[in-house]
Design a protein around this motif. Structure first.
Motif, mmCIF file in Angstrom:
data_model
loop_
_atom_site.group_PDB
_atom_site.id
_atom_site.type_symbol
_atom_site.label_atom_id
_atom_site.label_comp_id
_atom_site.label_asym_id
_atom_site.label_seq_id
_atom_site.Cartn_x
_atom_site.Cartn_y
_atom_site.Cartn_z
ATOM 1 N N ASP A 275 0.805 -1.223 0.000
ATOM 2 C CA ASP A 275 0.000 0.000 0.000
ATOM 3 C C ASP A 275 0.838 1.273 0.000
ATOM 4 O OD1 ASP A 275 -2.321 -1.508 0.038
ATOM 5 O OD2 ASP A 275 -2.413 -1.551 2.232
ATOM 6 N N VAL A 276 2.148 1.119 0.115
ATOM 7 C CA VAL A 276 3.023 2.296 0.197
ATOM 8 C C VAL A 276 2.858 3.199 -1.023
ATOM 9 C CG1 VAL A 276 5.444 3.017 0.104
ATOM 10 C CG2 VAL A 276 4.738 1.274 1.729
ATOM 11 N N ALA A 277 2.703 2.607 -2.199
ATOM 12 C CA ALA A 277 2.570 3.392 -3.428
ATOM 13 C C ALA A 277 1.375 4.333 -3.383
ATOM 14 C CB ALA A 277 2.465 2.464 -4.636
ATOM 15 N N PHE A 278 0.301 3.930 -2.697
ATOM 16 C CA PHE A 278 -0.881 4.793 -2.585
ATOM 17 C C PHE A 278 -0.524 6.106 -1.893
ATOM 18 C CE2 PHE A 278 -2.954 0.757 -3.355
ATOM 19 C CZ PHE A 278 -4.085 1.098 -4.084
ATOM 20 N N TYR A 279 0.308 6.015 -0.861
ATOM 21 C CA TYR A 279 0.692 7.210 -0.102
ATOM 22 C C TYR A 279 1.610 8.113 -0.925
ATOM 23 C CZ TYR A 279 -1.552 5.295 4.023
ATOM 24 O OH TYR A 279 -2.484 4.819 4.901
ATOM 25 N N TYR A 280 2.557 7.509 -1.633
ATOM 26 C CA TYR A 280 3.409 8.315 -2.514
ATOM 27 C C TYR A 280 2.574 9.028 -3.582
ATOM 28 C CZ TYR A 280 7.748 6.064 -0.802
ATOM 29 O OH TYR A 280 8.804 5.634 -0.042
ATOM 30 N N ARG A 281 1.646 8.283 -4.181
ATOM 31 C CA ARG A 281 0.832 8.846 -5.255
ATOM 32 C C ARG A 281 -0.117 9.920 -4.730
ATOM 33 N NH1 ARG A 281 -0.135 6.022 -9.864
ATOM 34 N NH2 ARG A 281 -1.194 7.956 -10.420
ATOM 35 N N ALA A 282 -0.575 9.762 -3.497
ATOM 36 C CA ALA A 282 -1.518 10.728 -2.914
ATOM 37 C C ALA A 282 -0.837 12.017 -2.465
ATOM 38 C CB ALA A 282 -2.252 10.091 -1.734
ATOM 39 N N ALA A 283 0.461 11.924 -2.176
ATOM 40 C CA ALA A 283 1.184 13.088 -1.643
ATOM 41 C C ALA A 283 1.489 14.111 -2.732
ATOM 42 C CB ALA A 283 2.480 12.626 -0.987
ATOM 43 N N ASP A 284 1.502 15.369 -2.323
ATOM 44 C CA ASP A 284 1.923 16.440 -3.237
ATOM 45 C C ASP A 284 3.441 16.556 -3.234
ATOM 46 O OD1 ASP A 284 -0.680 17.749 -4.136
ATOM 47 O OD2 ASP A 284 -0.930 17.727 -1.956
ATOM 48 N N TYR A 285 4.041 16.318 -2.045
ATOM 49 C CA TYR A 285 5.498 16.399 -1.915
ATOM 50 C C TYR A 285 5.967 15.360 -0.898
ATOM 51 C CZ TYR A 285 4.702 20.857 -4.199
ATOM 52 O OH TYR A 285 4.285 21.815 -5.087
ATOM 53 N N PHE A 286 7.114 14.765 -1.172
ATOM 54 C CA PHE A 286 7.772 13.874 -0.224
ATOM 55 C C PHE A 286 8.918 14.649 0.419
ATOM 56 C CE2 PHE A 286 11.339 11.049 0.754
ATOM 57 C CZ PHE A 286 10.738 10.157 1.625
ATOM 58 N N VAL A 287 9.040 14.565 1.751
ATOM 59 C CA VAL A 287 10.076 15.328 2.448
ATOM 60 C C VAL A 287 10.874 14.418 3.380
ATOM 61 C CG1 VAL A 287 8.814 17.520 2.338
ATOM 62 C CG2 VAL A 287 8.441 15.985 4.281
ATOM 63 N N CYS A 288 12.139 14.763 3.569
ATOM 64 C CA CYS A 288 12.995 13.988 4.466
ATOM 65 C C CYS A 288 14.188 14.847 4.882
ATOM 66 C CB CYS A 288 13.485 12.719 3.781
ATOM 67 S SG CYS A 288 14.438 11.634 4.861
ATOM 68 N N ALA A 289 14.555 14.757 6.161
ATOM 69 C CA ALA A 289 15.706 15.511 6.660
ATOM 70 C C ALA A 289 16.756 14.584 7.266
ATOM 71 C CB ALA A 289 15.252 16.543 7.709
ATOM 72 N N SER A 290 16.665 13.290 6.951
ATOM 73 C CA SER A 290 17.617 12.324 7.496
ATOM 74 C C SER A 290 19.023 12.588 6.960
ATOM 75 C CB SER A 290 17.189 10.903 7.125
ATOM 76 O OG SER A 290 18.176 9.975 7.537
ATOM 77 N N PRO A 308 7.307 14.818 -6.395
ATOM 78 C CA PRO A 308 8.495 15.656 -6.218
ATOM 79 C C PRO A 308 8.973 15.643 -4.768
ATOM 80 C CG PRO A 308 6.538 17.004 -6.566
ATOM 81 C CD PRO A 308 6.130 15.581 -6.813
ATOM 82 N N CYS A 309 10.278 15.736 -4.586
ATOM 83 C CA CYS A 309 10.876 15.585 -3.257
ATOM 84 C C CYS A 309 11.597 16.864 -2.832
ATOM 85 C CB CYS A 309 11.877 14.438 -3.264
ATOM 86 S SG CYS A 309 11.187 12.858 -3.803
ATOM 87 N N VAL A 310 11.527 17.149 -1.537
ATOM 88 C CA VAL A 310 12.316 18.223 -0.938
ATOM 89 C C VAL A 310 13.031 17.586 0.249
ATOM 90 C CG1 VAL A 310 12.286 20.478 0.186
ATOM 91 C CG2 VAL A 310 10.689 19.997 -1.693
ATOM 92 N N VAL A 311 14.346 17.390 0.136
ATOM 93 C CA VAL A 311 15.084 16.579 1.106
ATOM 94 C C VAL A 311 16.417 17.221 1.471
ATOM 95 C CG1 VAL A 311 14.022 14.471 0.206
ATOM 96 C CG2 VAL A 311 16.225 15.197 -0.692
ATOM 97 N N SER A 325 12.569 19.469 -11.896
ATOM 98 C CA SER A 325 11.296 18.776 -12.022
ATOM 99 C C SER A 325 11.203 17.556 -11.111
ATOM 100 C CB SER A 325 11.072 18.346 -13.477
ATOM 101 O OG SER A 325 12.058 17.411 -13.880
ATOM 102 N N LEU A 326 12.350 17.060 -10.638
ATOM 103 C CA LEU A 326 12.379 15.882 -9.774
ATOM 104 C C LEU A 326 12.284 16.260 -8.294
ATOM 105 C CD1 LEU A 326 15.332 14.056 -11.557
ATOM 106 C CD2 LEU A 326 12.889 13.570 -11.838
ATOM 107 N N GLY A 327 12.711 17.470 -7.961
ATOM 108 C CA GLY A 327 12.722 17.907 -6.573
ATOM 109 C C GLY A 327 13.936 18.773 -6.310
ATOM 110 N N ARG A 328 14.160 19.070 -5.029
ATOM 111 C CA ARG A 328 15.335 19.872 -4.686
ATOM 112 C C ARG A 328 15.852 19.475 -3.316
ATOM 113 N NH1 ARG A 328 14.531 26.026 -3.041
ATOM 114 N NH2 ARG A 328 16.574 25.512 -2.175
#
Length: 407
Positions: A275-290, A308-311, A325-328
């Motif tokens: 079900d992980v793909a559903f969450y990625y597809r539903a999100a407007d942006y993926f974020v991570c500060a790891s 698109p990702c902001v990490v 276009s992929l993120g920043r």
């Protein structure tokens, strides 16, 4: 080619390492190679598993969900000899990894190793960092890796770290690939996406900001939460959805309460892998500060889903997100909110050509092809090293005989 993977973690245990091993196994088998998994016993494992050899194990200190092989060297050797393995590929520096190196030495075949984990980032889990220190990690890693034929590094950061440890074995960067189709999922409908967003409390025109990972201190989700009040000032309908579970949940909930963010930050708990793909597809942006990842599969998973990702950046991520276009990426924790706000406001359009090219780079297909090339190079390298050692031994024997004549 016949390959033996030695690992302390494999399905049904779920981890980034287990996933990457399974992905690589499947890809190599598609290419016509035979892959056998030598791993730990697991009470939840199926009794009948194809090409999986399980050895006696116990839970690992401080990581009870992980297990470590405690015996089975002779059994593993006999099985590996019967299978006529061409090389062994270890995926841990502990029980099964040591066992794999011993079996490779006994069989006189190459021993390849993937350095998956930056242990310096996890020392606080073992007696709060008071028993095993950075100097110990440096020494033990160098000792293990320098006695292998070659090392796979998921990113440039790993190569730089191992070189700083004094590692002299051949190193090659091979980023872990993913099954692209598992995350593209064109069959997921807009209606399903809307239902999920609604269930998470995201308004029709609101922003769904997604964090997906193990919830632990080193994943640095706290930096996202601390920066979220600034995001809310600009986008009042934005919601931070945190997917996953782990030992740091309660501390994060306390932080959310102290910042009065309980209405805009939501935990979903662990989500089924399918079900992980559903969450990625539903999100407007993926974020991570790891800052603890050797590579981080969630970045490429989100990318494959078209999110698109902001990490928080490093050498690997700065190269991964090499097109707007992929993120920043951003440099420091405090840069998260400004970077996300700026990226949202920039309204960068998707670039299909850039996207398709990047999908191949992060694909399991490219991963498997790169690994086979490394295996083939290491087989040649190993043969040459063995020839040199035999020549040196012969010269030494001649010297001993000459010295005996002089006497």
């Amino acid at each position: 080619m016949k390959i033996g993977f030695f690992t302390d973690t494999y399905f049904p245990q779920v981890s980034g390492v287990a996933t990457s091993i399974k992905t690589l196994k499947e890809e190599l088998e598609k290419m016509g190679h035979d892959v056998y998994i030598f791993t730990t016993t697991d009470p939840n494992a199926d009794k009948l598993e194809k090409d999986v050899i399980r050895m006696p194990s116990v839970p690992f200190v401080s990581f009870k969900e992980r297990r470590v092989v405690v015996r089975g060297m002779w059994y593993a050797y006999l099985v590996a000899k019967e299978l006529e393995l061409d090389l062994i590929h270890t995926h841990t520096e502990f029980g099964a990894g040591v066992l794999g190196k011993m079996v490779a030495k006994k069989l006189k075949i190459p021993s390849i190793h993937t350095y998956h984990t930056m242990y310096e980032d996890y020392l606080h889990y073992i007696a709060k960092g008071k028993v095993i220190r950075q100097s110990h990690v440096k020494y033990l890693s160098r000792l293990f890796v320098n006695h292998t034929t070659g090392v796979v590094c998921p990113s440039e950061r790993v190569i730089e770290t191992l070189r700083s440890y004094g590692v002299t074995a051949p190193l090659r960067v091979i980023p872990t690939g993913i099954d692209i189709e598992k995350f593209k999922r064109p069959e997921i409908t807009q209606e399903q996406i809307n239902e999920l967003r609604t269930s998470l409390g995201v308004k029709e025109n609101g922003l769904m900001i997604l964090s997906l990972s193990r919830i632990s201190y080193e994943k640095n989700i706290q930096a996202l939460i601390q920066g979220f009040p600034e995001v809310i000032k600009h986008y009042p309908d934005a919601r931070l959805i945190i997917v996953g579970n782990g030992p740091y949940v309660e501390q994060l909930k306390e932080l959310i309460t102290s910042l009065n963010l309980a209405d805009v930050v939501q935990f979903t708990g662990e989500v089924d892998n399918n079900d992980v793909a559903f969450y990625y597809r539903a999100a407007d942006y993926f974020v991570c500060a790891s800052t603890s990842e050797t590579q981080g599969l969630t970045y490429t998973e989100a990318m494959a889903a078209g999110t698109p990702c902001v990490v928080e950046g490093n050498d690997y991520l700065n190269r991964l997100f090499d097109h707007a276009s992929l993120g920043r990426t951003f440099e420091r924790d405090e840069d998260f909110a400004p970077a996300l706000i700026d990226y949202i406001e920039s309204k960068v359009e998707k670039n299909p050509e850039v996207f398709e090219k990047k999908l191949y780079e992060i694909s399991a297909t490219h991963f498997g092809q790169s690994m086979i090339e490394f295996y083939e190079d290491m087989l040649v390298y190993y043969k040459e090293e063995m020839r040199k050692k035999e020549e040196e031994a012969s010269i030494e024997r001649i010297k001993i005989k000459l010295n005996s004549f002089k006497k």
